[in-house]
Design a protein around this motif. Structure first.
Motif, short mmCIF file in Angstrom:
data_model
loop_
_atom_site.label_atom_id
_atom_site.label_comp_id
_atom_site.label_asym_id
_atom_site.label_seq_id
_atom_site.Cartn_x
_atom_site.Cartn_y
_atom_site.Cartn_z
N PRO A 141 0.82 -1.21 0.00
CA PRO A 141 0.00 0.00 0.00
C PRO A 141 0.86 1.27 0.00
CG PRO A 141 -0.64 -1.50 1.76
CD PRO A 141 0.61 -2.02 1.20
N LEU A 142 0.23 2.40 -0.27
CA LEU A 142 0.93 3.70 -0.20
C LEU A 142 1.45 3.91 1.22
CD1 LEU A 142 -1.58 6.00 -2.14
CD2 LEU A 142 0.66 5.22 -2.95
N ASP A 143 2.63 4.56 1.32
CA ASP A 143 3.17 4.87 2.64
C ASP A 143 2.19 5.78 3.38
OD1 ASP A 143 5.41 3.35 2.17
OD2 ASP A 143 6.58 5.04 1.40
N THR A 144 1.96 5.44 4.65
CA THR A 144 0.92 6.12 5.42
C THR A 144 1.49 6.76 6.66
OG1 THR A 144 -0.51 4.32 4.71
CG2 THR A 144 -1.41 5.84 6.35
N TYR A 145 1.02 7.96 6.97
CA TYR A 145 1.38 8.62 8.23
C TYR A 145 0.17 8.51 9.15
CZ TYR A 145 5.21 10.60 5.53
OH TYR A 145 6.31 10.77 4.75
N VAL A 146 0.29 7.67 10.18
CA VAL A 146 -0.81 7.51 11.13
C VAL A 146 -0.26 7.50 12.55
CG1 VAL A 146 -2.52 6.33 9.71
CG2 VAL A 146 -0.66 5.02 10.73
N GLY A 147 -1.14 7.63 13.51
CA GLY A 147 -0.79 7.50 14.92
C GLY A 147 0.30 8.46 15.34
N GLU A 148 1.45 7.91 15.76
CA GLU A 148 2.57 8.71 16.27
C GLU A 148 3.15 9.66 15.22
OE1 GLU A 148 4.62 8.00 19.59
OE2 GLU A 148 2.45 7.96 19.89
N ALA A 149 2.96 9.30 13.93
CA ALA A 149 3.59 10.07 12.86
C ALA A 149 2.78 11.31 12.47
CB ALA A 149 3.81 9.19 11.64
N VAL A 150 1.61 11.47 13.09
CA VAL A 150 0.77 12.63 12.79
C VAL A 150 0.44 13.34 14.10
CG1 VAL A 150 -1.41 13.43 11.78
CG2 VAL A 150 -0.27 11.42 10.84
N LYS A 151 0.49 14.68 14.09
CA LYS A 151 0.04 15.39 15.28
C LYS A 151 -0.66 16.69 14.88
CE LYS A 151 4.25 18.02 16.34
NZ LYS A 151 5.38 18.21 17.24
N ILE A 152 -1.59 17.12 15.74
CA ILE A 152 -2.32 18.36 15.49
C ILE A 152 -2.06 19.27 16.68
CG2 ILE A 152 -4.59 19.42 15.16
CD1 ILE A 152 -5.40 16.48 14.14
N GLU A 153 -1.44 20.42 16.41
CA GLU A 153 -1.14 21.36 17.48
C GLU A 153 -1.78 22.69 17.15
OE1 GLU A 153 3.06 21.64 18.17
OE2 GLU A 153 3.13 19.75 19.29
N GLU A 154 -2.65 23.16 18.03
CA GLU A 154 -3.35 24.44 17.87
C GLU A 154 -3.96 24.57 16.49
OE1 GLU A 154 -0.38 27.31 18.80
OE2 GLU A 154 -0.37 26.82 20.93
N GLY A 155 -4.59 23.48 16.05
CA GLY A 155 -5.29 23.50 14.77
C GLY A 155 -4.40 23.31 13.55
N ASN A 156 -3.07 23.16 13.78
CA ASN A 156 -2.16 22.94 12.66
C ASN A 156 -1.75 21.47 12.59
OD1 ASN A 156 -1.77 25.65 11.57
ND2 ASN A 156 -0.87 26.08 13.58
N LEU A 157 -1.67 20.99 11.35
CA LEU A 157 -1.35 19.58 11.12
C LEU A 157 0.15 19.41 10.88
CD1 LEU A 157 -2.42 16.68 10.57
CD2 LEU A 157 -2.73 17.38 8.18
N PHE A 158 0.74 18.39 11.49
CA PHE A 158 2.16 18.07 11.28
C PHE A 158 2.29 16.59 10.97
CE2 PHE A 158 2.11 21.73 14.01
CZ PHE A 158 3.20 22.50 13.63
N ILE A 159 3.28 16.25 10.12
CA ILE A 159 3.62 14.83 9.97
C ILE A 159 5.09 14.65 10.31
CG2 ILE A 159 1.86 14.20 8.29
CD1 ILE A 159 4.07 14.46 6.11
N HIS A 160 5.40 13.48 10.88
CA HIS A 160 6.79 13.16 11.21
C HIS A 160 7.42 12.50 10.01
CE1 HIS A 160 9.96 11.00 13.74
NE2 HIS A 160 10.27 12.27 13.66
N PHE A 161 8.29 13.27 9.34
CA PHE A 161 8.88 12.83 8.09
C PHE A 161 10.27 12.27 8.35
CE2 PHE A 161 11.49 13.72 4.36
CZ PHE A 161 10.74 13.12 3.35
N VAL A 162 10.49 11.03 7.93
CA VAL A 162 11.81 10.40 8.09
C VAL A 162 12.37 10.11 6.71
CG1 VAL A 162 13.11 8.49 9.08
CG2 VAL A 162 11.10 9.35 10.26
N GLU A 163 13.61 10.56 6.51
CA GLU A 163 14.22 10.44 5.20
C GLU A 163 15.43 9.52 5.28
OE1 GLU A 163 15.45 13.76 1.91
OE2 GLU A 163 16.10 14.03 3.96
#
Lengths: 164, 219
Positions: A141-163
């Motif tokens: 499947p497509l790489d997915t950002y879920v759970g720990e890899a996604v966070k919402i702070e003060e209405g802003n969305l962040f993803i934890h990107f690992v390269e």
């Protein structure tokens, strides 16, 4: 002085030479080795929280593309790579983020709204809205950002990107 | 055990003979000025070693030369030290080789039977200056670029063939990637090979003829 209890002059010189020589060898050798192995000691993998903007930018239930770039530094060379993710907002707390990179040969997939799937133009692969393979050659499947890899702070969305 | 290994090697390689001939020579009573030849040799070896080290990271191209040196100075562990030694060692080598020549001149050590030693020494001085000239361009910064522009323009003032000499040095009418590539080549291959060969001849003659004494009042 063959019967002297003390060290002979030539032995003394030998010991001092060996001692000082070892110190000088270390002083020269350690920087030289450090110099040669230096790039190997730098970690090339990088991870960071990528801000994807306010949550209200993303309509509920519709996969929306967000593009960003990351700069990779190798030695004195800077390489700018582009990345894209689809943000699928189900509610204010439940957000799924999918990479738009096809898992087959890394082409970029598009969201086809009328058919409700992601389509890869290279080999006609299809992925569902959850990223699962529906049709075509992709191995996973497509790489997915879920759970720990996604966070919402003060209405802003962040993803934890690992390269790398 | 070590003595046995040494004896086995010595029988086949003649290490003791080499040692006695090269290092255990009879020498007149001399002074500290006579150490400058060894000093020059040491500096040549040191420049060779640090130069080989620098070539691990340096890239002789206008796109990369400056950045690769910035990387050596700030990104590589002890890179500043290796480049610093090469930089200051270059200046020191020119001084030491030059003073070595002055000592030979003022002590009259160039006279019979050492004229040819002097000739190789003069070529060694000139090639050392050549190393300085070609190495100066390699950082590819403003100072390097304009110093080489001026230096090659001086060659242009030679009557008749001047412009041709300049074009050969630069590899064209302007300073370019071609200039950088050929200066790099001359700096790391041509001149070091010539210098190493000449040092071999120079040292062979020093060993064969022995060194001259400090001249006395009667000389």
């Amino acid at each position: 002085m063959p019967h002297s209890p003390h060290m002979s002059r030539s032995d003394f010189v030998k010991v001092v030479t060996a001692f000082l020589g070892s110190i000088m060898g270390l002083v020269v050798g350690i920087p030289a080795i450090g110099y040669l192995i230096s790039p190997a000691r730098k970690r090339s993998a990088s991870d960071d929280w990528i801000p994807l903007g306010p949550l209200e930018n993303y309509p509920e239930g519709i996969p929306t593309l967000f593009n960003f770039t990351r700069t990779k530094v190798n030695g004195w060379e800077r390489t700018v790579n582009s990345y894209g993710v689809f943000v699928i907002r189900k509610s204010d707390q439940d957000v799924t983020v999918l990479s738009n990179k096809c898992t087959h040969l890394s082409c970029r997939v598009n969201w086809i709204a009328e058919d409700q799937f992601f389509f890869c133009p290279c080999h006609d692969a299809q992925f569902g809205i959850d990223g699962k393979v529906l049709d075509g050659p992709p191995p996973r499947p497509l790489d997915t950002y879920v759970g720990e890899a996604v966070k919402i702070e003060e209405g802003n969305l962040f993803i934890h990107f690992v390269e790398g | 055990m070590l003595a046995k290994i040494y004896a086995w090697l010595d029988e086949r390689l003649g290490i003791t003979t080499i040692y006695n001939t090269v290092l255990d020579r009879k020498v007149p009573k001399v002074n500290w000025w006579f150490t400058l030849g060894s000093g020059s040799l040491f500096l040549f070896v040191m420049q060779g070693v640090t130069g080989i080290m620098l070539s691990v990271y340096y890239v002789p191209s206008p796109d990369h030369a400056y950045d690769s040196i910035q990387y050596i100075m700030t990104g590589v562990t002890f890179g500043w030290l290796i480049r610093g030694i090469h930089h200051w060692g270059a200046t020191l080598m020119v001084i030491v080789v030059f003073v070595h020549m002055l000592r030979t001149f003022f002590y009259g050590a160039y006279k019979y039977p050492r004229e040819f030693t002097w000739v190789t020494g003069v070529i060694l001085l000139l090639t050392t200056l050549g190393m300085g000239f070609t190495g100066y361009l390699l950082p590819w910064n403003q100072r390097a670029y304009w110093a080489t522009t001026v230096g090659t323009s001086i060659a242009e003032t030679v009557p008749l063939v001047g412009p041709f000499i300049n074009a050969v040095l630069r590899g064209g009418t302007d300073l370019s990637a071609v200039t950088l590539a050929r200066f790099f080549s001359v700096h790391i291959w041509w001149l070091p090979a010539i210098i190493a060969a000449l040092i071999g001849i120079h040292l062979y003659m020093v060993i064969r003829l022995g060194i001259s004494a400090v001249p006395s009042k009667e000389d």
